[in-house]
Design a protein around this motif. Structure first.
Motif, PDB file in Angstrom:
ATOM      1  N   MET A   1       0.854  -1.188   0.000  1.00 41.14           N
ATOM      2  CA  MET A   1       0.000   0.000   0.000  1.00 41.14           C
ATOM      3  C   MET A   1       0.891   1.239   0.000  1.00 41.14           C
ATOM      4  SD  MET A   1      -2.919   1.210   2.783  1.00 41.14           S
ATOM      5  CE  MET A   1      -2.074   0.542   4.186  1.00 41.14           C
ATOM      6  N   ASP A   2       0.628   2.140  -0.919  1.00 47.18           N
ATOM      7  CA  ASP A   2       1.339   3.413  -0.976  1.00 47.18           C
ATOM      8  C   ASP A   2       0.756   4.320   0.099  1.00 47.18           C
ATOM      9  OD1 ASP A   2       2.772   5.675  -1.702  1.00 47.18           O
ATOM     10  OD2 ASP A   2       1.359   6.210  -3.286  1.00 47.18           O
ATOM     11  N   THR A   3       1.597   4.761   1.015  1.00 53.37           N
ATOM     12  CA  THR A   3       1.094   5.561   2.144  1.00 53.37           C
ATOM     13  C   THR A   3       1.406   7.048   2.021  1.00 53.37           C
ATOM     14  OG1 THR A   3       3.095   5.102   3.431  1.00 53.37           O
ATOM     15  CG2 THR A   3       1.210   3.605   3.725  1.00 53.37           C
ATOM     16  N   ASN A   4       2.012   7.458   0.916  1.00 51.01           N
ATOM     17  CA  ASN A   4       2.355   8.880   0.772  1.00 51.01           C
ATOM     18  C   ASN A   4       1.136   9.781   0.935  1.00 51.01           C
ATOM     19  OD1 ASN A   4       5.108   8.521   0.393  1.00 51.01           O
ATOM     20  ND2 ASN A   4       4.863   8.173  -1.804  1.00 51.01           N
ATOM     21  N   TYR A   5       0.031   9.421   0.300  1.00 49.18           N
ATOM     22  CA  TYR A   5      -1.177  10.251   0.407  1.00 49.18           C
ATOM     23  C   TYR A   5      -1.759  10.185   1.821  1.00 49.18           C
ATOM     24  CZ  TYR A   5      -4.027   6.024   0.026  1.00 49.18           C
ATOM     25  OH  TYR A   5      -4.602   4.798   0.242  1.00 49.18           O
ATOM     26  N   LEU A   6      -1.569   9.061   2.506  1.00 49.87           N
ATOM     27  CA  LEU A   6      -2.077   8.942   3.874  1.00 49.87           C
ATOM     28  C   LEU A   6      -1.261   9.789   4.843  1.00 49.87           C
ATOM     29  CD1 LEU A   6      -2.933   5.144   4.052  1.00 49.87           C
ATOM     30  CD2 LEU A   6      -4.513   7.070   3.850  1.00 49.87           C
ATOM     31  N   ASP A   7       0.010   9.997   4.538  1.00 52.71           N
ATOM     32  CA  ASP A   7       0.833  10.865   5.384  1.00 52.71           C
ATOM     33  C   ASP A   7       0.315  12.299   5.338  1.00 52.71           C
ATOM     34  OD1 ASP A   7       2.382   8.706   6.156  1.00 52.71           O
ATOM     35  OD2 ASP A   7       3.897   9.063   4.600  1.00 52.71           O
ATOM     36  N   LYS A   8      -0.219  12.698   4.203  1.00 53.97           N
ATOM     37  CA  LYS A   8      -0.821  14.028   4.099  1.00 53.97           C
ATOM     38  C   LYS A   8      -2.118  14.085   4.908  1.00 53.97           C
ATOM     39  CE  LYS A   8       1.357  14.999  -0.253  1.00 53.97           C
ATOM     40  NZ  LYS A   8       1.289  15.148  -1.669  1.00 53.97           N
ATOM     41  N   VAL A   9      -2.860  12.986   4.922  1.00 59.28           N
ATOM     42  CA  VAL A   9      -4.075  12.902   5.741  1.00 59.28           C
ATOM     43  C   VAL A   9      -3.704  13.015   7.213  1.00 59.28           C
ATOM     44  CG1 VAL A   9      -6.012  11.420   6.426  1.00 59.28           C
ATOM     45  CG2 VAL A   9      -5.310  11.531   4.026  1.00 59.28           C
ATOM     46  N   LEU A  10      -2.634  12.322   7.612  1.00 63.50           N
ATOM     47  CA  LEU A  10      -2.167  12.401   9.002  1.00 63.50           C
ATOM     48  C   LEU A  10      -1.849  13.838   9.386  1.00 63.50           C
ATOM     49  CD1 LEU A  10       0.205   9.318   9.218  1.00 63.50           C
ATOM     50  CD2 LEU A  10      -1.871   9.676  10.546  1.00 63.50           C
ATOM     51  N   GLU A  11      -1.156  14.526   8.511  1.00 64.94           N
ATOM     52  CA  GLU A  11      -0.800  15.915   8.777  1.00 64.94           C
ATOM     53  C   GLU A  11      -2.053  16.768   8.972  1.00 64.94           C
ATOM     54  OE1 GLU A  11       1.505  19.562   6.550  1.00 64.94           O
ATOM     55  OE2 GLU A  11       2.154  17.504   6.135  1.00 64.94           O
ATOM     56  N   THR A  12      -3.025  16.574   8.102  1.00 58.75           N
ATOM     57  CA  THR A  12      -4.277  17.328   8.197  1.00 58.75           C
ATOM     58  C   THR A  12      -5.007  17.017   9.501  1.00 58.75           C
ATOM     59  OG1 THR A  12      -4.490  17.372   5.796  1.00 58.75           O
ATOM     60  CG2 THR A  12      -6.494  17.765   7.072  1.00 58.75           C
ATOM     61  N   LEU A  13      -5.046  15.739   9.875  1.00 59.12           N
ATOM     62  CA  LEU A  13      -5.701  15.352  11.130  1.00 59.12           C
ATOM     63  C   LEU A  13      -4.990  15.965  12.322  1.00 59.12           C
ATOM     64  CD1 LEU A  13      -6.467  11.592  10.402  1.00 59.12           C
ATOM     65  CD2 LEU A  13      -8.113  13.479  10.476  1.00 59.12           C
ATOM     66  N   CYS A  14      -3.669  15.929  12.317  1.00 59.98           N
ATOM     67  CA  CYS A  14      -2.901  16.472  13.437  1.00 59.98           C
ATOM     68  C   CYS A  14      -3.076  17.986  13.570  1.00 59.98           C
ATOM     69  CB  CYS A  14      -1.429  16.111  13.301  1.00 59.98           C
ATOM     70  SG  CYS A  14      -1.096  14.356  13.591  1.00 59.98           S
ATOM     71  N   GLU A  15      -3.284  18.653  12.456  1.00 60.75           N
ATOM     72  CA  GLU A  15      -3.514  20.095  12.481  1.00 60.75           C
ATOM     73  C   GLU A  15      -4.811  20.443  13.199  1.00 60.75           C
ATOM     74  OE1 GLU A  15      -3.266  21.279   8.388  1.00 60.75           O
ATOM     75  OE2 GLU A  15      -1.072  21.267   8.399  1.00 60.75           O
ATOM     76  N   GLN A  16      -5.711  19.475  13.343  1.00 61.04           N
ATOM     77  CA  GLN A  16      -6.982  19.718  14.024  1.00 61.04           C
ATOM     78  C   GLN A  16      -6.825  19.744  15.546  1.00 61.04           C
ATOM     79  OE1 GLN A  16     -10.314  17.432  12.509  1.00 61.04           O
ATOM     80  NE2 GLN A  16      -9.329  17.301  10.522  1.00 61.04           N
ATOM     81  N   ALA A  43      -7.939  -1.059   5.732  1.00 61.85           N
ATOM     82  CA  ALA A  43      -6.475  -1.088   5.804  1.00 61.85           C
ATOM     83  C   ALA A  43      -5.904   0.318   5.960  1.00 61.85           C
ATOM     84  CB  ALA A  43      -5.898  -1.759   4.564  1.00 61.85           C
ATOM     85  N   GLU A  44      -6.480   1.276   5.245  1.00 60.54           N
ATOM     86  CA  GLU A  44      -6.026   2.662   5.366  1.00 60.54           C
ATOM     87  C   GLU A  44      -6.327   3.214   6.750  1.00 60.54           C
ATOM     88  OE1 GLU A  44      -6.472   4.138   0.748  1.00 60.54           O
ATOM     89  OE2 GLU A  44      -8.273   3.984   1.994  1.00 60.54           O
ATOM     90  N   CYS A  45      -7.498   2.901   7.279  1.00 58.02           N
ATOM     91  CA  CYS A  45      -7.865   3.352   8.625  1.00 58.02           C
ATOM     92  C   CYS A  45      -6.951   2.726   9.675  1.00 58.02           C
ATOM     93  CB  CYS A  45      -9.321   3.032   8.929  1.00 58.02           C
ATOM     94  SG  CYS A  45     -10.469   4.107   8.050  1.00 58.02           S
ATOM     95  N   THR A  46      -6.594   1.484   9.485  1.00 58.43           N
ATOM     96  CA  THR A  46      -5.675   0.818  10.414  1.00 58.43           C
ATOM     97  C   THR A  46      -4.321   1.518  10.389  1.00 58.43           C
ATOM     98  OG1 THR A  46      -6.797  -1.300  10.196  1.00 58.43           O
ATOM     99  CG2 THR A  46      -4.509  -1.366  10.946  1.00 58.43           C
ATOM    100  N   TYR A  47      -3.840   1.829   9.215  1.00 59.70           N
ATOM    101  CA  TYR A  47      -2.574   2.556   9.077  1.00 59.70           C
ATOM    102  C   TYR A  47      -2.663   3.911   9.789  1.00 59.70           C
ATOM    103  CZ  TYR A  47       1.225   5.267   7.085  1.00 59.70           C
ATOM    104  OH  TYR A  47       2.330   6.085   6.945  1.00 59.70           O
ATOM    105  N   LEU A  48      -3.732   4.643   9.520  1.00 59.80           N
ATOM    106  CA  LEU A  48      -3.900   5.961  10.150  1.00 59.80           C
ATOM    107  C   LEU A  48      -3.981   5.843  11.665  1.00 59.80           C
ATOM    108  CD1 LEU A  48      -6.402   7.495   7.588  1.00 59.80           C
ATOM    109  CD2 LEU A  48      -4.027   8.209   7.956  1.00 59.80           C
ATOM    110  N   TYR A  49      -4.691   4.842  12.152  1.00 58.76           N
ATOM    111  CA  TYR A  49      -4.796   4.628  13.598  1.00 58.76           C
ATOM    112  C   TYR A  49      -3.417   4.377  14.199  1.00 58.76           C
ATOM    113  CZ  TYR A  49      -5.703   2.511  18.103  1.00 58.76           C
ATOM    114  OH  TYR A  49      -5.671   2.231  19.439  1.00 58.76           O
ATOM    115  N   GLU A  50      -2.663   3.473  13.593  1.00 57.78           N
ATOM    116  CA  GLU A  50      -1.348   3.131  14.129  1.00 57.78           C
ATOM    117  C   GLU A  50      -0.408   4.332  14.122  1.00 57.78           C
ATOM    118  OE1 GLU A  50      -0.285  -0.221  11.707  1.00 57.78           O
ATOM    119  OE2 GLU A  50      -1.534  -1.598  12.891  1.00 57.78           O
TER     120      GLU A  50
END
Length: 67
Positions: A1-16, A43-50
């Motif tokens: 799974m390519d997680t590059n786009y999910l890292d941007k999601v993480l950043e956005t979530l953390c900004e909240q 799978a993406e949600c699991t990655y984001l959770y971890e």
């Protein structure tokens, strides 16, 4: 799974903020899908959770804020 786009999601979530991240983590832990993550696969949600849990672990067991 390519997680590059999910890292941007993480950043956005953390900004909240810490409290919002704590709520999202709790919802995921309770097997609920937060509105912010409804478009992602299990799978993406699991990655984001971890990743969010690892980020929050930096703040220790007490967390930076309480729910």
């Amino acid at each position: 799974m390519d997680t590059n786009y999910l890292d941007k999601v993480l950043e956005t979530l953390c900004e909240q903020g810490c409290q919002k991240v704590s709520i999202i983590l709790q919802q995921l832990k309770d097997k609920q899908c937060p509105n912010e993550l409804k478009q992602y696969t299990q799978a993406e949600c699991t990655y984001l959770y971890e990743e969010l849990a690892a980020i929050m672990a930096v703040y220790g067991n007490d967390g930076c804020c309480s729910l």
